[in-house]
Design a protein around this motif. Sequence first.
Motif, PDB file in Angstrom:
ATOM      1  N   ASP A  18      14.016  -6.243 -14.024  1.00 26.42           N
ATOM      2  CA  ASP A  18      13.018  -5.203 -14.253  1.00 26.42           C
ATOM      3  C   ASP A  18      13.386  -4.471 -15.546  1.00 26.42           C
ATOM      4  N   GLU A  19      12.624  -4.698 -16.574  1.00 22.34           N
ATOM      5  CA  GLU A  19      12.865  -4.110 -17.903  1.00 22.34           C
ATOM      6  C   GLU A  19      14.322  -4.278 -18.344  1.00 22.34           C
ATOM      7  N   PRO A  20      14.755  -5.527 -18.499  1.00 16.56           N
ATOM      8  CA  PRO A  20      16.181  -5.794 -18.727  1.00 16.56           C
ATOM      9  C   PRO A  20      16.728  -5.266 -20.039  1.00 16.56           C
ATOM     10  N   SER A  70       8.639  -6.236 -18.911  1.00 15.55           N
ATOM     11  CA  SER A  70       9.051  -5.605 -20.158  1.00 15.55           C
ATOM     12  C   SER A  70       7.856  -4.951 -20.830  1.00 15.55           C
ATOM     13  N   HIS A  71       8.161  -3.916 -21.613  1.00 16.60           N
ATOM     14  CA  HIS A  71       7.152  -3.336 -22.502  1.00 16.60           C
ATOM     15  C   HIS A  71       7.380  -3.815 -23.920  1.00 16.60           C
ATOM     16  N   LEU A  72       8.460  -4.570 -24.117  1.00 16.36           N
ATOM     17  CA  LEU A  72       8.837  -4.950 -25.475  1.00 16.36           C
ATOM     18  C   LEU A  72       8.293  -6.339 -25.789  1.00 16.36           C
ATOM     19  N   GLY A 125       2.551  -5.017 -18.355  1.00 13.51           N
ATOM     20  CA  GLY A 125       1.535  -4.081 -17.883  1.00 13.51           C
ATOM     21  C   GLY A 125       1.862  -2.682 -18.353  1.00 13.51           C
ATOM     22  N   ALA A 126       0.875  -1.838 -18.356  1.00 15.93           N
ATOM     23  CA  ALA A 126       1.082  -0.450 -18.782  1.00 15.93           C
ATOM     24  C   ALA A 126       1.936   0.288 -17.750  1.00 15.93           C
ATOM     25  N   ASN A 127       2.367   1.487 -18.070  1.00 15.24           N
ATOM     26  CA  ASN A 127       3.092   2.317 -17.108  1.00 15.24           C
ATOM     27  C   ASN A 127       2.266   2.460 -15.837  1.00 15.24           C
ATOM     28  N   ALA A 128       2.967   2.387 -14.708  1.00 19.83           N
ATOM     29  CA  ALA A 128       2.350   2.579 -13.382  1.00 19.83           C
ATOM     30  C   ALA A 128       1.355   1.485 -13.008  1.00 19.83           C
ATOM     31  N   ALA A 129       1.405   0.348 -13.702  1.00 14.89           N
ATOM     32  CA  ALA A 129       0.490  -0.759 -13.363  1.00 14.89           C
ATOM     33  C   ALA A 129       0.909  -1.463 -12.075  1.00 14.89           C
ATOM     34  N   GLY A 130       2.189  -1.317 -11.699  1.00 12.52           N
ATOM     35  CA  GLY A 130       2.649  -1.945 -10.459  1.00 12.52           C
ATOM     36  C   GLY A 130       3.717  -3.009 -10.650  1.00 12.52           C
ATOM     37  N   LYS A 131       4.314  -3.070 -11.828  1.00 13.54           N
ATOM     38  CA  LYS A 131       5.308  -4.127 -12.110  1.00 13.54           C
ATOM     39  C   LYS A 131       6.523  -4.020 -11.186  1.00 13.54           C
ATOM     40  N   THR A 132       7.115  -2.819 -11.141  1.00 14.67           N
ATOM     41  CA  THR A 132       8.316  -2.659 -10.314  1.00 14.67           C
ATOM     42  C   THR A 132       7.987  -2.890  -8.842  1.00 14.67           C
ATOM     43  N   THR A 133       6.842  -2.390  -8.422  1.00 15.26           N
ATOM     44  CA  THR A 133       6.435  -2.581  -7.023  1.00 15.26           C
ATOM     45  C   THR A 133       6.345  -4.072  -6.701  1.00 15.26           C
ATOM     46  N   PHE A 134       5.742  -4.831  -7.597  1.00 11.92           N
ATOM     47  CA  PHE A 134       5.620  -6.282  -7.391  1.00 11.92           C
ATOM     48  C   PHE A 134       7.013  -6.922  -7.319  1.00 11.92           C
ATOM     49  N   ARG A 159       0.838  -1.210   0.000  1.00  5.66           N
ATOM     50  CA  ARG A 159       0.000   0.000   0.000  1.00  5.66           C
ATOM     51  C   ARG A 159       0.865   1.249   0.000  1.00  5.66           C
ATOM     52  N   TYR A 160       0.717   2.035  -1.040  1.00  4.00           N
ATOM     53  CA  TYR A 160       1.291   3.379  -1.078  1.00  4.00           C
ATOM     54  C   TYR A 160       0.131   4.350  -0.883  1.00  4.00           C
ATOM     55  N   PRO A 161       0.432   5.608  -0.563  1.00  2.00           N
ATOM     56  CA  PRO A 161      -0.684   6.550  -0.326  1.00  2.00           C
ATOM     57  C   PRO A 161      -1.665   6.610  -1.498  1.00  2.00           C
ATOM     58  N   ARG A 162      -1.166   6.528  -2.734  1.00  2.00           N
ATOM     59  CA  ARG A 162      -2.081   6.701  -3.871  1.00  2.00           C
ATOM     60  C   ARG A 162      -2.110   5.499  -4.796  1.00  2.00           C
ATOM     61  N   PHE A 163      -1.620   4.361  -4.321  1.00  2.00           N
ATOM     62  CA  PHE A 163      -1.605   3.159  -5.164  1.00  2.00           C
ATOM     63  C   PHE A 163      -1.561   1.935  -4.263  1.00  2.00           C
ATOM     64  N   THR A 164      -2.356   0.931  -4.640  1.00  2.00           N
ATOM     65  CA  THR A 164      -2.284  -0.347  -3.917  1.00  2.00           C
ATOM     66  C   THR A 164      -2.006  -1.456  -4.908  1.00  2.00           C
TER      67      THR A 164
HETATM   68  P1  ATP Z   1       6.500   1.583 -15.412  1.00  2.14           P
HETATM   69  O1  ATP Z   1       6.118   0.646 -16.508  1.00  2.14           O
HETATM   70  O2  ATP Z   1       6.190   3.014 -15.756  1.00  2.14           O
HETATM   71  O3  ATP Z   1       7.919   1.403 -14.940  1.00  2.14           O
HETATM   72  P2  ATP Z   1       5.360   0.067 -13.176  1.00  2.14           P
HETATM   73  O4  ATP Z   1       4.294  -0.837 -13.704  1.00  2.14           O
HETATM   74  O5  ATP Z   1       6.678  -0.552 -12.882  1.00  2.14           O
HETATM   75  O6  ATP Z   1       5.519   1.305 -14.154  1.00  2.14           O
HETATM   76  P3  ATP Z   1       5.410   1.000 -10.435  1.00  2.14           P
HETATM   77  O7  ATP Z   1       6.751   1.650 -10.552  1.00  2.14           O
HETATM   78  O8  ATP Z   1       5.310  -0.248  -9.665  1.00  2.14           O
HETATM   79  O9  ATP Z   1       4.763   0.767 -11.885  1.00  2.14           O
HETATM   80  O10 ATP Z   1       4.438   2.069  -9.812  1.00  2.14           O
HETATM   81  C1  ATP Z   1       3.080   1.776  -9.527  1.00  2.14           C
HETATM   82  C2  ATP Z   1       2.461   2.947  -8.790  1.00  2.14           C
HETATM   83  O11 ATP Z   1       3.036   3.039  -7.474  1.00  2.14           O
HETATM   84  C3  ATP Z   1       2.707   4.278  -9.463  1.00  2.14           C
HETATM   85  O12 ATP Z   1       1.529   5.040  -9.380  1.00  2.14           O
HETATM   86  C4  ATP Z   1       3.804   4.899  -8.634  1.00  2.14           C
HETATM   87  O13 ATP Z   1       3.713   6.313  -8.626  1.00  2.14           O
HETATM   88  C5  ATP Z   1       3.532   4.343  -7.256  1.00  2.14           C
HETATM   89  N1  ATP Z   1       4.762   4.222  -6.454  1.00  2.14           N
HETATM   90  C6  ATP Z   1       5.864   3.526  -6.795  1.00  2.14           C
HETATM   91  N2  ATP Z   1       6.790   3.595  -5.830  1.00  2.14           N
HETATM   92  C7  ATP Z   1       6.257   4.392  -4.858  1.00  2.14           C
HETATM   93  C8  ATP Z   1       6.718   4.852  -3.576  1.00  2.14           C
HETATM   94  N3  ATP Z   1       7.919   4.514  -3.124  1.00  2.14           N
HETATM   95  N4  ATP Z   1       5.896   5.606  -2.848  1.00  2.14           N
HETATM   96  C9  ATP Z   1       4.662   5.940  -3.291  1.00  2.14           C
HETATM   97  N5  ATP Z   1       4.157   5.551  -4.481  1.00  2.14           N
HETATM   98  C10 ATP Z   1       4.944   4.775  -5.257  1.00  2.14           C
END
Ligand code: ATP
Length: 243
Positions: free
Chosen positions: A156-158, A190-192, A38-47, A15-20
Amino acid sequence: MDPTPILDVQNLQVRYPRFTLGPVSCVIRPGEMVALLGANAAGKTTFLRAITGRLPKHEGRALIAGRELRTAPPAWRSKVGFAGESPLADPVLRVREWLDFLADIHPGWRRDDAADLLVRLGLDAAAKIGTLSRGTLVKLAFICAEAYRPALLVLDEPTNGLDPVVRQDFVMVLRERFAGTADRALLFSSHLLEDVEALCDRALLIRDGQLVGEVGGDQLREARAAGRLTALVADVLGAPPSR
Ligand code: ATP
């Protein structure tokens, strides 16, 4: 009986303030090459950061080779390797010095493997890390994560930032190392779609922090042959990833 999954994720939530992210559940078994799309900001890096123990907290479970990294002994961390955009290295060090340092702290480090990968990927061991281009840093980050042969290699996006020729070569290196292995697995975002199709047995699709589907490698390759690869992924994701 099935072997212990290399990755076993159940109801993982960040859980982030504006994303779960999540709750997300999935399993990766030895021998698999799995893409995360996944699209940008879908949560890949977070996962990817959550499952490799890089976030201060998450809910649910993320087992690597049967154990939660948070509670496993430190040596368990060598079961997983993670490479993002650049290695966490001091820019004043030379490539060789950084790899020698890592060799000292990773019990499973293979100097011969690291040396082979340096040559194969065209890196100069004498170059200062602070002077390397973005694409070269991506390659170095990969070597740093791979040279101790983790059970699960997470990238992550190698291929982001690699030129087309190097990218193709890099994909081939990954295929050589992971296709047909019985005891390791590869997970990469990856996006590719070309890379995804060339490398993966299946792709997990993530949208707005949720895993929303899965596509088999054969399905991806058939769609590519028929010229509807982007459409196939967009159907599940709801938005076309960039190519
Ligand atoms: P991209 O393809 O653009 O790299 P992504 O799928 O890897 O995107 P994430 O980087 O996981 O997406 O981000 C998912 C959401 O979590 C985004 O809205 C991002 O702003 C938010 N987020 C990521 N890291 C943090 C953090 N440390 N604190 C708060 N919000 C975060």
